[in-house]
Design a protein around this motif. Structure first.
Motif, PDB file in Angstrom:
ATOM      1  N   GLN A   1       6.792 -10.925 -10.864  1.00  0.00           N
ATOM      2  CA  GLN A   1       5.633 -10.255 -11.438  1.00  0.00           C
ATOM      3  C   GLN A   1       4.498 -10.109 -10.438  1.00  0.00           C
ATOM      4  N   ARG A   2       4.312 -11.088  -9.590  1.00  0.00           N
ATOM      5  CA  ARG A   2       3.204 -11.036  -8.644  1.00  0.00           C
ATOM      6  C   ARG A   2       3.374  -9.947  -7.598  1.00  0.00           C
ATOM      7  N   LEU A   3       4.539  -9.348  -7.527  1.00  0.00           N
ATOM      8  CA  LEU A   3       4.818  -8.348  -6.503  1.00  0.00           C
ATOM      9  C   LEU A   3       4.917  -6.928  -7.055  1.00  0.00           C
ATOM     10  N   ALA A   4       4.892  -6.776  -8.362  1.00  0.00           N
ATOM     11  CA  ALA A   4       4.999  -5.460  -8.988  1.00  0.00           C
ATOM     12  C   ALA A   4       3.632  -4.800  -9.017  1.00  0.00           C
ATOM     13  N   LEU A   5       3.506  -3.673  -8.345  1.00  0.00           N
ATOM     14  CA  LEU A   5       2.211  -3.007  -8.198  1.00  0.00           C
ATOM     15  C   LEU A   5       1.574  -2.705  -9.549  1.00  0.00           C
ATOM     16  N   ASP A   6       2.388  -2.292 -10.526  1.00  0.00           N
ATOM     17  CA  ASP A   6       1.840  -1.904 -11.819  1.00  0.00           C
ATOM     18  C   ASP A   6       1.499  -3.090 -12.711  1.00  0.00           C
TER      19      ASP A   6
ATOM     20  N   GLY B   1      -4.333   5.237   1.940  1.00  0.00           N
ATOM     21  CA  GLY B   1      -5.774   5.086   1.910  1.00  0.00           C
ATOM     22  C   GLY B   1      -6.235   3.719   1.441  1.00  0.00           C
ATOM     23  N   HIS B   2      -5.332   2.993   0.789  1.00  0.00           N
ATOM     24  CA  HIS B   2      -5.649   1.641   0.312  1.00  0.00           C
ATOM     25  C   HIS B   2      -5.159   0.556   1.262  1.00  0.00           C
ATOM     26  N   GLY B   3      -4.609   0.964   2.387  1.00  0.00           N
ATOM     27  CA  GLY B   3      -4.238  -0.025   3.384  1.00  0.00           C
ATOM     28  C   GLY B   3      -2.762  -0.210   3.660  1.00  0.00           C
ATOM     29  N   VAL B   4      -1.889   0.547   2.998  1.00  0.00           N
ATOM     30  CA  VAL B   4      -0.456   0.427   3.292  1.00  0.00           C
ATOM     31  C   VAL B   4      -0.188   1.017   4.669  1.00  0.00           C
ATOM     32  N   ARG B   5       0.512   0.263   5.493  1.00  0.00           N
ATOM     33  CA  ARG B   5       0.812   0.715   6.854  1.00  0.00           C
ATOM     34  C   ARG B   5       2.309   0.927   7.093  1.00  0.00           C
ATOM     35  N   GLU B   6       3.125   0.548   6.110  1.00  0.00           N
ATOM     36  CA  GLU B   6       4.564   0.800   6.221  1.00  0.00           C
ATOM     37  C   GLU B   6       5.145   0.991   4.828  1.00  0.00           C
ATOM     38  N   PHE B   7       5.834   2.119   4.646  1.00  0.00           N
ATOM     39  CA  PHE B   7       6.503   2.434   3.387  1.00  0.00           C
ATOM     40  C   PHE B   7       8.001   2.271   3.561  1.00  0.00           C
ATOM     41  N   LEU B   8       8.625   1.574   2.626  1.00  0.00           N
ATOM     42  CA  LEU B   8      10.067   1.373   2.638  1.00  0.00           C
ATOM     43  C   LEU B   8      10.641   2.037   1.391  1.00  0.00           C
TER      44      LEU B   8
ATOM     45  N   ASP C   1      -5.904  -7.989  -6.684  1.00  0.00           N
ATOM     46  CA  ASP C   1      -4.707  -8.680  -6.211  1.00  0.00           C
ATOM     47  C   ASP C   1      -3.947  -7.824  -5.201  1.00  0.00           C
ATOM     48  N   VAL C   2      -3.866  -6.520  -5.469  1.00  0.00           N
ATOM     49  CA  VAL C   2      -3.172  -5.613  -4.545  1.00  0.00           C
ATOM     50  C   VAL C   2      -3.879  -5.591  -3.194  1.00  0.00           C
ATOM     51  N   ALA C   3      -5.197  -5.482  -3.203  1.00  0.00           N
ATOM     52  CA  ALA C   3      -5.955  -5.451  -1.947  1.00  0.00           C
ATOM     53  C   ALA C   3      -5.754  -6.741  -1.156  1.00  0.00           C
ATOM     54  N   ALA C   4      -5.747  -7.873  -1.854  1.00  0.00           N
ATOM     55  CA  ALA C   4      -5.567  -9.156  -1.172  1.00  0.00           C
ATOM     56  C   ALA C   4      -4.179  -9.255  -0.565  1.00  0.00           C
ATOM     57  N   HIS C   5      -3.165  -8.776  -1.294  1.00  0.00           N
ATOM     58  CA  HIS C   5      -1.802  -8.842  -0.764  1.00  0.00           C
ATOM     59  C   HIS C   5      -1.637  -7.915   0.436  1.00  0.00           C
TER      60      HIS C   5
ATOM     61  N   PRO D   1       0.821  -5.372   4.845  1.00  0.00           N
ATOM     62  CA  PRO D   1       0.522  -3.989   4.465  1.00  0.00           C
ATOM     63  C   PRO D   1       1.773  -3.129   4.251  1.00  0.00           C
ATOM     64  N   ARG D   2       2.816  -3.701   3.669  1.00  0.00           N
ATOM     65  CA  ARG D   2       4.045  -2.950   3.407  1.00  0.00           C
ATOM     66  C   ARG D   2       4.200  -2.712   1.912  1.00  0.00           C
ATOM     67  N   LEU D   3       4.900  -1.625   1.577  1.00  0.00           N
ATOM     68  CA  LEU D   3       5.153  -1.292   0.178  1.00  0.00           C
ATOM     69  C   LEU D   3       6.574  -0.751   0.040  1.00  0.00           C
ATOM     70  N   ILE D   4       7.345  -1.350  -0.870  1.00  0.00           N
ATOM     71  CA  ILE D   4       8.697  -0.885  -1.180  1.00  0.00           C
ATOM     72  C   ILE D   4       8.632   0.088  -2.341  1.00  0.00           C
ATOM     73  N   ILE D   5       9.304   1.243  -2.197  1.00  0.00           N
ATOM     74  CA  ILE D   5       9.323   2.257  -3.256  1.00  0.00           C
ATOM     75  C   ILE D   5      10.773   2.620  -3.569  1.00  0.00           C
ATOM     76  N   PRO D   6      11.308   2.189  -4.712  1.00  0.00           N
ATOM     77  CA  PRO D   6      12.665   2.628  -5.099  1.00  0.00           C
ATOM     78  C   PRO D   6      12.610   4.045  -5.656  1.00  0.00           C
ATOM     79  N   VAL D   7      13.520   4.899  -5.175  1.00  0.00           N
ATOM     80  CA  VAL D   7      13.564   6.302  -5.622  1.00  0.00           C
ATOM     81  C   VAL D   7      14.959   6.587  -6.164  1.00  0.00           C
ATOM     82  N   GLY D   8      15.033   6.901  -7.439  1.00  0.00           N
ATOM     83  CA  GLY D   8      16.331   7.138  -8.069  1.00  0.00           C
ATOM     84  C   GLY D   8      16.572   8.598  -8.367  1.00  0.00           C
ATOM     85  N   ALA D   9      17.425   8.832  -9.361  1.00  0.00           N
ATOM     86  CA  ALA D   9      17.717  10.176  -9.851  1.00  0.00           C
ATOM     87  C   ALA D   9      18.370  10.024 -11.215  1.00  0.00           C
ATOM     88  N   LEU D  10      17.930  10.826 -12.179  1.00  0.00           N
ATOM     89  CA  LEU D  10      18.541  10.814 -13.505  1.00  0.00           C
ATOM     90  C   LEU D  10      19.690  11.808 -13.480  1.00  0.00           C
TER      91      LEU D  10
END
Length: 247
Positions: A6-11, A106-113, A17-21, A26-35
């Motif tokens: 839970q502490r890692l889920a952006l939503d 713009g909020h500080g993410v420097r690497e997107f996965l 908490d997000v700014a502190a993390h 400064p990395r963010l994981i983004i799962p991208v699916g398809a229906l």
């Protein structure tokens, strides 16, 4: 959901908490699916569910923030013949993700996965051409990991076949209807045409399946899934690169 998840889920975090993390990592994981249809035996969200689980496991293991799963991707046009499928255009997916990445950068993410389990070429093109100002973008296509030696009847990972069905049996056994599984053999060149969206209609008799789901097992799925995780660990998290790339 466990506290560590839970502490890692952006939503599920406050903006504080997000700014502190992000100040720490400064990395963010983004799962991208398809229906997208996956035959009569697998759910429409197969690509969503697998990508989300990979993202969750890596997020928890490496304590990296993860974004909500993107449920829609660019589907093969012939999949429109199957009820419930829904697709974005390549342009729409590309533009939507560009706008999201711009906000997060713009909020500080420097690497997107970006993690995806959907291999349709226009879908991958939309991800591979994302643009940021300075942040690094890495696209992780989980099925680029070699697993053919773990398969019994297939030389490669096809659609809703032995590999995908095995992974779903391991991760989500309650969502798999093996009583409905039907094998369908398609020459590799025809399968590549399917992946590129070059077939005008679903292959006759396929019911949306390419491969041999009837030989799938949870044991194979466990071996395949953990090989994928290990390959991503080594390529992305323990070996750092200086340029954007795709696994």
């Amino acid at each position: 959901m466990a506290d560590s998840e839970q502490r890692l889920a952006l939503d599920e975090l406050s903006w504080i908490d997000v700014a502190a993390h992000l100040a720490r990592d400064p990395r963010l994981i983004i799962p991208v699916g398809a229906l997208e249809q996956h035959g009569p035996h697998l759910p429409l969200g197969t690509n969503v569910l697998i990508a989300r689980q990979v993202a969750l496991d890596l997020s928890v293991e490496f304590q990296i923030l993860r974004a909500p799963t993107v449920h829609f991707g660019v589907n093969v046009r012939t999949d429109r013949a199957f009820a419930g499928t829904a697709s974005l255009t390549q342009k729409t997916l590309h533009r939507s993700l560009n706008e999201l990445l711009d906000a997060w950068e713009g909020h500080g993410v420097r690497e997107f996965l970006l993690i995806t389990a959907h291999r349709h070429e226009p879908h991958m093109d939309a991800l591979a051409t994302l643009i940021t100002r300075r942040a690094r973008v890495r696209v992780i296509q989980i099925w680029d990991v070699g697993v053919s030696d773990l398969l019994e009847r297939q030389e490669a990972v096809f659609h809703a076949g032995e590999a995908e069905t095995s992974v779903m049996l391991y991760l989500y056994p309650g969502l798999v209807r093996m009583d409905r599984a039907r094998d369908f053999d398609l020459p590799r060149e025809e399968f590549l045409r399917y992946m590129r969206g070059k077939l005008p209609a679903p292959p006759a008799g396929s019911a949306g399946v390419v491969g041999y789901p009837t030989v799938a097992t949870a044991e194979k799925g466990e071996a395949i899934y953990h090989r994928i995780l290990d390959a991503i660990r080594r390529a992305v998290f323990t070996r750092r690169e200086d340029v954007s790339d795709t696994i």
